[in-house]
Design a protein around this motif. Structure first.
Motif, short mmCIF file in Angstrom:
data_model
loop_
_atom_site.label_atom_id
_atom_site.label_comp_id
_atom_site.label_asym_id
_atom_site.label_seq_id
_atom_site.Cartn_x
_atom_site.Cartn_y
_atom_site.Cartn_z
N GLU A 17 9.55 -18.62 23.74
CA GLU A 17 9.93 -17.27 23.35
C GLU A 17 10.00 -17.06 21.84
OE1 GLU A 17 13.33 -15.66 25.37
OE2 GLU A 17 12.82 -16.68 27.24
N GLY A 18 10.55 -18.03 21.11
CA GLY A 18 10.76 -17.82 19.68
C GLY A 18 10.70 -19.09 18.87
N SER A 19 11.09 -18.99 17.61
CA SER A 19 10.98 -20.12 16.69
C SER A 19 11.91 -21.26 17.06
CB SER A 19 11.25 -19.66 15.26
OG SER A 19 12.54 -19.07 15.16
N GLU A 20 13.08 -20.95 17.64
CA GLU A 20 13.99 -22.03 18.04
C GLU A 20 13.36 -22.89 19.13
OE1 GLU A 20 16.90 -22.74 16.46
OE2 GLU A 20 16.22 -21.13 15.15
N GLU A 21 12.68 -22.24 20.06
CA GLU A 21 12.00 -22.99 21.12
C GLU A 21 10.90 -23.87 20.55
OE1 GLU A 21 14.16 -19.76 23.11
OE2 GLU A 21 12.89 -19.85 21.33
N VAL A 22 10.18 -23.37 19.56
CA VAL A 22 9.12 -24.17 18.94
C VAL A 22 9.70 -25.45 18.35
CG1 VAL A 22 7.46 -24.26 17.04
CG2 VAL A 22 7.60 -22.22 18.47
N LEU A 23 10.79 -25.33 17.60
CA LEU A 23 11.41 -26.50 17.00
C LEU A 23 11.94 -27.45 18.06
CD1 LEU A 23 13.36 -24.83 14.05
CD2 LEU A 23 11.26 -26.19 13.90
N PHE A 24 12.57 -26.89 19.09
CA PHE A 24 13.12 -27.71 20.18
C PHE A 24 12.02 -28.51 20.87
CE2 PHE A 24 13.91 -28.33 24.68
CZ PHE A 24 15.17 -28.90 24.71
N PHE A 25 10.95 -27.83 21.27
CA PHE A 25 9.90 -28.51 22.02
C PHE A 25 9.13 -29.50 21.15
CE2 PHE A 25 10.33 -24.81 24.96
CZ PHE A 25 10.70 -25.54 26.07
N LYS A 26 8.95 -29.18 19.89
CA LYS A 26 8.30 -30.14 18.99
C LYS A 26 9.12 -31.41 18.89
CE LYS A 26 5.47 -27.25 15.95
NZ LYS A 26 5.26 -26.78 14.54
N ALA A 27 10.43 -31.27 18.81
CA ALA A 27 11.30 -32.44 18.71
C ALA A 27 11.24 -33.28 19.98
CB ALA A 27 12.74 -32.00 18.44
N LEU A 28 11.24 -32.62 21.13
CA LEU A 28 11.19 -33.36 22.39
C LEU A 28 9.83 -34.01 22.59
CD1 LEU A 28 12.43 -34.35 24.96
CD2 LEU A 28 12.13 -32.07 25.97
N LEU A 29 8.76 -33.31 22.24
CA LEU A 29 7.43 -33.91 22.32
C LEU A 29 7.33 -35.14 21.42
CD1 LEU A 29 5.30 -30.64 22.30
CD2 LEU A 29 5.29 -32.34 24.15
N ASN A 30 7.92 -35.05 20.26
CA ASN A 30 7.92 -36.20 19.34
C ASN A 30 8.68 -37.37 19.96
OD1 ASN A 30 7.47 -37.38 16.59
ND2 ASN A 30 9.70 -37.37 16.58
N TYR A 31 9.81 -37.08 20.59
CA TYR A 31 10.59 -38.13 21.27
C TYR A 31 9.76 -38.79 22.37
CZ TYR A 31 14.09 -40.18 24.40
OH TYR A 31 14.79 -41.03 25.23
N LEU A 32 8.99 -37.97 23.08
CA LEU A 32 8.16 -38.48 24.18
C LEU A 32 6.85 -39.10 23.70
CD1 LEU A 32 8.61 -35.49 26.67
CD2 LEU A 32 9.66 -37.75 26.85
N LYS A 33 6.61 -39.00 22.38
CA LYS A 33 5.38 -39.53 21.78
C LYS A 33 4.13 -38.86 22.35
CE LYS A 33 7.22 -44.06 20.40
NZ LYS A 33 8.62 -43.62 20.45
N ILE A 34 4.26 -37.57 22.61
CA ILE A 34 3.12 -36.75 23.05
C ILE A 34 2.56 -36.04 21.83
CG2 ILE A 34 2.40 -34.80 24.47
CD1 ILE A 34 4.61 -35.54 26.44
N THR A 35 1.30 -36.28 21.52
CA THR A 35 0.74 -35.79 20.25
C THR A 35 -0.40 -34.79 20.42
OG1 THR A 35 -0.78 -37.68 20.15
CG2 THR A 35 1.38 -37.94 19.09
#
Length: 205
Positions: A17-35
């Motif tokens: 929906e917004g910029s907060e979601e972008v930051l959240f999902f980027k952080a979780l993707l990084n944790y999961l090592k999904i690039t």
């Protein structure tokens, strides 16, 4: 630069929906090592239709193999899902029968309705579940009880999750971070089972 002209540089696209979601999902993707996932926002619930209508005009669209759409359930998980499906249909994209179902190809489509596909609520509810064992949450509960008792007021029910997560964030060493920034800073316990359904969604893209 408008998102309409931005290059789609990864084979998978995740939108929130917004910029907060972008930051959240980027952080979780990084944790999961999904690039191989590009994360964008569609400018709020009312912006999803226009975003999807313009998506095929973006450079790199033909290389997109998977599109994941996330949205808060808010007052109704069913209504939220139906709204997303309506926008997908209007944009000529494949429409899943239910949340977390993969449908179509080039791109395949999947929809994540937060917090858990069926309950009312939002991303903040998931995060609250993840941090519920943090000792600071007792202080958060006491704070809202105090405000209710002394000031005779409290946030509206639909806003309580946002209010509670902000109170929890204010207990951190750097208390001015918003949820997305807190995710980037490592404040959220990604190993919590509360995030399992989101992880599975991201891994299935």
């Amino acid at each position: 630069m408008s998102s309409k002209s931005q290059q789609l540089s990864q084979p998978k696209l995740l939108i929130g929906e917004g910029s907060e979601e972008v930051l959240f999902f980027k952080a979780l993707l990084n944790y999961l090592k999904i690039t191989d996932v590009q994360v964008e926002n569609y400018g709020g619930k009312q912006g999803l239709g226009n975003y999807l209508q313009q998506l095929y005009l973006r450079p790199g669209y033909r290389e997109i193999v998977s599109l994941g759409i996330t949205r808060d359930a808010d007052d109704s998980a069913k209504s939220a899902f139906d709204s997303v499906c309506s926008y997908l249909k209007n944009a000529g994209l494949s429409v899943p029968i239910k949340p977390n179902e993969i449908t179509g190809n080039n791109p395949q489509i999947s929809v994540l309705i937060l917090p858990d596909y069926q309950d009312n609520g939002m991303l903040e509810d998931v995060c609250l579940e993840a941090v519920k064992t943090d000792p600071a949450m007792q202080c958060v509960d006491d704070y809202f009880q105090c405000v209710n008792t002394v000031a005779k007021r409290q946030p509206k029910t639909k806003d309580m999750a946002k209010a509670r997560i902000r109170a929890w964030l204010s207990s951190q060493i750097e208390p001015d971070k918003r949820l997305g920034e807190a995710a980037q800073a490592g404040y959220l316990p990604w190993n919590s089972p509360a995030f399992d359904s989101i992880k599975q969604f991201l891994q299935s893209l």
